[in-house]
Design an enzyme around this catalytic site. Structure first.
Site, short mmCIF file in Angstrom:
data_model
loop_
_atom_site.label_atom_id
_atom_site.label_comp_id
_atom_site.label_asym_id
_atom_site.label_seq_id
_atom_site.Cartn_x
_atom_site.Cartn_y
_atom_site.Cartn_z
N ASN A 9 -23.29 -12.36 -36.41
CA ASN A 9 -24.71 -12.56 -36.11
C ASN A 9 -24.80 -13.65 -35.03
O ASN A 9 -24.67 -14.83 -35.34
CB ASN A 9 -25.46 -12.98 -37.39
CG ASN A 9 -26.92 -13.26 -37.12
OD1 ASN A 9 -27.43 -12.98 -36.04
ND2 ASN A 9 -27.60 -13.81 -38.12
N TRP A 10 -24.97 -13.20 -33.80
CA TRP A 10 -25.01 -14.17 -32.68
C TRP A 10 -26.32 -14.94 -32.63
O TRP A 10 -26.46 -15.87 -31.83
CB TRP A 10 -24.79 -13.45 -31.35
CG TRP A 10 -23.38 -12.99 -31.11
CD1 TRP A 10 -22.32 -13.06 -31.97
CD2 TRP A 10 -22.87 -12.38 -29.90
NE1 TRP A 10 -21.19 -12.53 -31.39
CE2 TRP A 10 -21.50 -12.11 -30.13
CE3 TRP A 10 -23.44 -12.03 -28.68
CZ2 TRP A 10 -20.70 -11.51 -29.16
CZ3 TRP A 10 -22.63 -11.42 -27.71
CH2 TRP A 10 -21.28 -11.18 -27.95
N LYS A 11 -27.29 -14.50 -33.42
CA LYS A 11 -28.63 -15.13 -33.40
C LYS A 11 -29.15 -15.17 -31.95
O LYS A 11 -28.94 -14.21 -31.22
CB LYS A 11 -28.57 -16.50 -34.07
CG LYS A 11 -27.92 -16.40 -35.46
CD LYS A 11 -28.06 -17.61 -36.32
CE LYS A 11 -27.40 -17.35 -37.66
NZ LYS A 11 -27.56 -18.44 -38.61
N HIS A 96 -33.36 -11.30 -42.46
CA HIS A 96 -32.60 -12.55 -42.34
C HIS A 96 -33.50 -13.75 -42.66
O HIS A 96 -34.69 -13.75 -42.30
CB HIS A 96 -32.01 -12.70 -40.93
CG HIS A 96 -31.01 -13.80 -40.86
ND1 HIS A 96 -31.38 -15.12 -40.71
CD2 HIS A 96 -29.66 -13.79 -40.96
CE1 HIS A 96 -30.28 -15.87 -40.71
NE2 HIS A 96 -29.23 -15.08 -40.86
N GLU A 98 -33.83 -16.57 -41.40
CA GLU A 98 -34.47 -17.25 -40.27
C GLU A 98 -35.72 -16.50 -39.81
O GLU A 98 -36.62 -17.09 -39.22
CB GLU A 98 -33.46 -17.44 -39.14
CG GLU A 98 -32.45 -18.53 -39.50
CD GLU A 98 -31.11 -18.42 -38.79
OE1 GLU A 98 -30.98 -17.65 -37.83
OE2 GLU A 98 -30.17 -19.11 -39.24
N GLU A 166 -26.97 -14.19 -48.62
CA GLU A 166 -26.88 -15.39 -47.80
C GLU A 166 -27.72 -16.50 -48.40
O GLU A 166 -28.93 -16.60 -48.10
CB GLU A 166 -27.39 -15.09 -46.39
CG GLU A 166 -26.62 -14.03 -45.64
CD GLU A 166 -26.71 -14.26 -44.14
OE1 GLU A 166 -25.66 -14.49 -43.52
OE2 GLU A 166 -27.83 -14.26 -43.59
N GLY A 172 -25.39 -22.23 -41.80
CA GLY A 172 -25.38 -23.11 -40.63
C GLY A 172 -24.78 -24.49 -40.90
O GLY A 172 -25.06 -25.44 -40.18
N SER A 213 -21.91 -20.20 -43.60
CA SER A 213 -20.81 -21.12 -43.27
C SER A 213 -19.43 -20.57 -43.63
O SER A 213 -18.61 -21.25 -44.22
CB SER A 213 -21.04 -22.47 -43.94
OG SER A 213 -22.26 -23.02 -43.49
N GLY A 234 -22.18 -16.38 -38.76
CA GLY A 234 -23.11 -16.88 -37.76
C GLY A 234 -22.39 -17.71 -36.70
O GLY A 234 -21.76 -17.17 -35.78
P1 PGA Z 1 -23.63 -19.29 -40.45
O1 PGA Z 1 -24.80 -18.20 -40.37
O2 PGA Z 1 -22.33 -18.55 -40.55
O3 PGA Z 1 -23.77 -20.08 -39.21
O4 PGA Z 1 -23.89 -20.09 -41.70
C1 PGA Z 1 -24.80 -17.06 -41.16
C2 PGA Z 1 -26.09 -16.31 -40.97
O5 PGA Z 1 -27.15 -16.95 -40.83
O6 PGA Z 1 -26.10 -15.08 -40.92
#
Ligand code: PGA
Length: 254
Positions: A9-11, A96, A98, A166, A172, A213, A234
């Site tokens: 997930n490159w966001k 997601h 976010e 998640e 993050g 993470s 992420g």
């Molecule tokens: P992260 O993000 O690996 O940076 O914790 C995962 C995600 O939000 O999909």
């Protein structure tokens, strides 16, 4: 052996199509040999065409990070699941945390899931609690999310679903703040029970993956002791050497 998933997930990264191309090139040049994993790269939608048309292999799949709940029409700024499918992209992440943070509700996610499935996309549904407590109310939270998001989804669609658990408190950060594998394993079993309840016996076949993470240092234990079917990665998916290391670890996990 059932294949495991490693999903990037490159966001909202990187800034610029050249960087996106570089990042993808570094990943694709190293992953062909990993036979036990299915890799799905989810870049910002604006790079999907560029990346998917630059790839002719069969190891990597592509996914969008969101899609809308209608197929077409006057919805400024939205992306139709049919438009995603038209790019030869097969997956979409929905729900997601976010996006939920910016107002996306279970009802919205539910509408999006139905449209995405109708368009022929595979859905990576994200759920997860903000915090954990000793009396287990996070389990009710997860259960409610799954039930609401999958409400009215046909049992015929189970093969097109991936459930990404998640926990928001673990996203993050770094691996030391990630979820402990034993707690993950318990949560995974709980999720499978709900999936079975909602979608029948085939619900148990839905891959349950973990995100929050995942780094090279904890990916092995998350997969082996957590017994999940893969990882949604992420920040480490933006660091080619670490991302490839995670794929390698998942590939060789028992
Ligand atoms: P992260 O993000 O690996 O940076 O914790 C995962 C995600 O939000 O999909």
């Amino acid at each position: 052996m059932r294949k495991k998933y490693v999903i990037a997930n490159w966001k909202m990264n990187p800034i610029g199509s050249r960087e996106a191309g570089d990042l993808f090139r570094k990943i694709k040049s190293k992953v062909q040999k990993f036979r036990n994993v299915k890799i799905i790269i989810c870049p910002p939608a604006i790079y999907l065409k560029q990346l998917s048309s630059s790839y002719s292999g069969n190891k990597i799949f592509f996914g969008a990070q969101n899609s809308f709940w209608e197929d077409k029409g006057s919805f400024t700024g939205e992306i139709s699941p049919l438009q995603i499918k038209d790019l030869n992209v097969d997956f979409v992440i929905l729900g997601h945390s976010e996006r939920r943070e910016n107002g996306e509700t279970d009802e919205i996610v539910n509408k999006k899931i139905k449209k995405a499935l109708g368009a022929g996309l595979n859905v990576i549904l994200c759920v997860g609690e903000k915090e954990r407590d000793d009396d287990g109310s996070h389990l009710h939270f997860i259960e409610n999310q799954i039930r609401a998001c999958l409400s009215g989804v046909s049992k015929n669609n189970t093969s097109k679903l991936i459930l990404a658990y998640e926990p928001i408190w673990a996203i993050g950060k770094s691996s030391e703040f990630s979820m402990k594998p034993s707690a993950l394993h318990q949560t995974k079993l709980f999720i499978l029970k709900i999936l079975k309840d909602v979608l029948g016996a085939d619900g148990m076949k839905i891959p349950v993956i973990y995100g929050g993470s995942s780094e090279p240092t904890n990916s092995g234990e998350l997969i082996e002791e957590g017994e999940v079917d893969g990882l949604l990665v992420g920040h480490e998916s933006l660091v080619p050497s670490d991302f490839i290391e995670i794929i390698k670890i998942v590939n060789s996990a028992k």
